[in-house]
Design a protein around this motif. Structure first.
Motif, PDB file in Angstrom:
ATOM      1  N   VAL A  37      37.402  46.498  35.334  1.00 57.96           N
ATOM      2  CA  VAL A  37      36.772  45.327  35.968  1.00 57.96           C
ATOM      3  C   VAL A  37      35.592  44.894  35.102  1.00 57.96           C
ATOM      4  O   VAL A  37      34.745  45.721  34.738  1.00 57.96           O
ATOM      5  CB  VAL A  37      36.269  45.656  37.387  1.00 57.96           C
ATOM      6  CG1 VAL A  37      35.687  44.400  38.051  1.00 57.96           C
ATOM      7  CG2 VAL A  37      37.376  46.248  38.234  1.00 57.96           C
ATOM      8  N   THR A  73      42.291  51.080  35.586  1.00 56.78           N
ATOM      9  CA  THR A  73      41.971  49.799  36.213  1.00 56.78           C
ATOM     10  C   THR A  73      40.580  49.421  35.734  1.00 56.78           C
ATOM     11  O   THR A  73      39.624  50.181  35.921  1.00 56.78           O
ATOM     12  CB  THR A  73      41.987  49.893  37.747  1.00 56.78           C
ATOM     13  OG1 THR A  73      43.322  50.150  38.186  1.00 56.78           O
ATOM     14  CG2 THR A  73      41.510  48.588  38.379  1.00 56.78           C
ATOM     15  N   THR A  81      35.339  45.185  42.643  1.00 56.23           N
ATOM     16  CA  THR A  81      36.367  44.342  42.034  1.00 56.23           C
ATOM     17  C   THR A  81      36.079  42.857  42.159  1.00 56.23           C
ATOM     18  O   THR A  81      36.273  42.098  41.217  1.00 56.23           O
ATOM     19  CB  THR A  81      37.742  44.633  42.655  1.00 56.23           C
ATOM     20  OG1 THR A  81      37.641  44.529  44.080  1.00 56.23           O
ATOM     21  CG2 THR A  81      38.233  46.010  42.273  1.00 56.23           C
ATOM     22  N   ILE A  86      39.999  41.453  36.204  1.00 53.64           N
ATOM     23  CA  ILE A  86      40.532  42.756  36.607  1.00 53.64           C
ATOM     24  C   ILE A  86      41.824  42.964  35.821  1.00 53.64           C
ATOM     25  O   ILE A  86      42.732  42.130  35.882  1.00 53.64           O
ATOM     26  CB  ILE A  86      40.828  42.815  38.116  1.00 53.64           C
ATOM     27  CG1 ILE A  86      39.591  42.448  38.932  1.00 53.64           C
ATOM     28  CG2 ILE A  86      41.319  44.206  38.504  1.00 53.64           C
ATOM     29  CD1 ILE A  86      39.865  42.320  40.426  1.00 53.64           C
TER      30      ILE A  86
END
Length: 396
Positions: free
Chosen positions: A147, A145, A261, A320
């Motif tokens: 960001v 993930t 985030t 994101i």
């Protein structure tokens, strides 16, 4: 609770003069960001009146702008996003990895945000996936993930990618879970070298295709030889990739994500004061250690607005993104396989029904607040609700 000083207060006070002074030099996108922040939770966006069914206490609630650059609007967006991500967490350690662009490249990125920020995402993700898949290192397919942040603590332009990565991955044949070492994911020097090569190769390709734009003092970089000379020092420089120790459990991962985030360039909580001297805010000086790292600076209101607008993301740009096992197309299948290999309970087959939004409670008596009036943009509500609400009936 409303902060004592907000970015919106600065924009409302100094924004009109800033727009006048920079007329013709601000994009429509930047003007819309300024307008959204200035009008957030004011009568300009409309709202509703709530009243308590028990004591009759009432209050006005104005609508929020929901602009992703607004400090007041990102809390709710972050909570919604985190609820969806919680089901994706695996019972393994998670690492925090940061990829940063050198200053020479960051200057190019500023004039080519959509292209270069996208390249930053892809080069960083490809670097992680390639090194992790190498049998000399982890030999597994990992999930990421990522960001994008474009700011330093002092609001300067400093594009970098924060990644949250599970400490392990699925073997190439898909038959087992390969765990990373307890406090080590991948060698940062190897990551840095590959990241530098991938990024620069693709950046030169963008230049060769005539896709990069240059203005002002950088206009000469439109010439290929000048562009290559500009990049020459960074080819020899070590590109910093930073990997922090793993988080202490899934709860710590969620706590981190909630801070990162949906963060904007500066939160209202960092503002100290706004007066004739300018805007004073707290920042971290990473050249200092310990207590000296926390510093305070004051800059003119115009300079504060200029720095804030440096970080306006292109319209439609996704800040994101998910890669590898967490890529959206097959995330569910990959996570199910990972849970089987880790011998843990599968996630619920169906998403649970969304809970109804909790009814707001009266600050006076704890009773239920109900909406008794909705008013449109640039209108004010009518007079206070009638006393009949105190008996539990709603006004017509």
């Amino acid at each position: 609770m409303r902060a004592s000083l907000e970015v919106a207060d600065i924009f409302r006070a100094a924004g009109p003069a800033y727009r006048t002074a920079h007329a013709g030099h601000l994009s429509l996108h930047q003007l819309k960001i300024m307008s959204a922040i200035e009008h957030c939770r004011t009568a300009a966006l409309g709202g509703h009146v709530e009243a308590c069914t028990d004591c009759g206490h009432w209050r006005i609630a104005y609508n929020s702008c929901r602009n992703r650059h607004c400090p007041r609007c990102q809390g709710a967006a972050a909570r919604t996003w985190l609820e969806a991500r919680e089901a994706d967490l695996l019972p393994v350690g998670y690492f925090h990895v940061v990829f940063t662009l050198p200053a020479e490249v960051a200057a190019i990125a500023y004039y080519n945000k959509a292209l270069v920020y996208d390249l930053l995402f892809k080069a960083a993700a490809d670097t992680m996936l390639t090194i992790a898949a190498d049998p000399k290192h982890l030999g597994a397919r990992i999930g990421i993930t990522a960001v994008l942040h474009t700011w330093g603590s002092a609001l300067t332009h400093h594009p970098h990618i924060h990644m949250i990565v599970p400490g392990g991955g699925i073997s190439r044949d898909g038959t087992r879970w390969i765990s990373a070492r307890p406090a080590f994911l991948l060698p940062v020097r190897v990551l840095g070298a590959l990241f530098r090569r991938l990024f620069l190769t693709r950046l030169v390709a963008l230049h060769d295709r005539g896709q990069l734009a240059f203005f002002g003092s950088m206009a000469q970089l439109a010439d290929r030889r000048a562009f290559l000379r500009h990049l020459s020092p960074v080819r020899k420089k070590r590109w910093v990739v930073y990997a922090k120790p793993p988080f202490a459990g899934p709860e710590a991962v969620l706590a981190y994500l909630s801070r990162y985030t949906h963060r904007v360039a500066i939160s209202n909580s960092r503002l100290v004061r706004f007066d004739d001297a300018g805007v004073t805010f707290r920042y971290k000086d990473y050249r200092q250690g310990g207590a000296n790292r926390q510093q305070v600076m004051t800059i003119a209101a115009d300079e504060f607005i200029r720095r804030f607008l440096l970080h306006a993301l292109p319209r439609g740009f996704h800040r994101i993104r998910h890669y590898g096992l967490l890529a959206s197309a097959r995330r569910k299948d990959h996570l199910e396989r990972a849970r089987r290999l880790l011998n843990v309970a599968p996630a619920p087959a169906d998403d649970p029904p969304a809970e109804l939004e909790a009814q707001p409670l009266c600050p006076c008596c704890g009773g239920t607040m109900v909406i008794i009036e909705v008013f449109e943009r640039r209108y004010q509500p009518r007079a206070p609700p009638p006393p009949s609400l105190a008996s539990g009936t709603q006004a017509p």
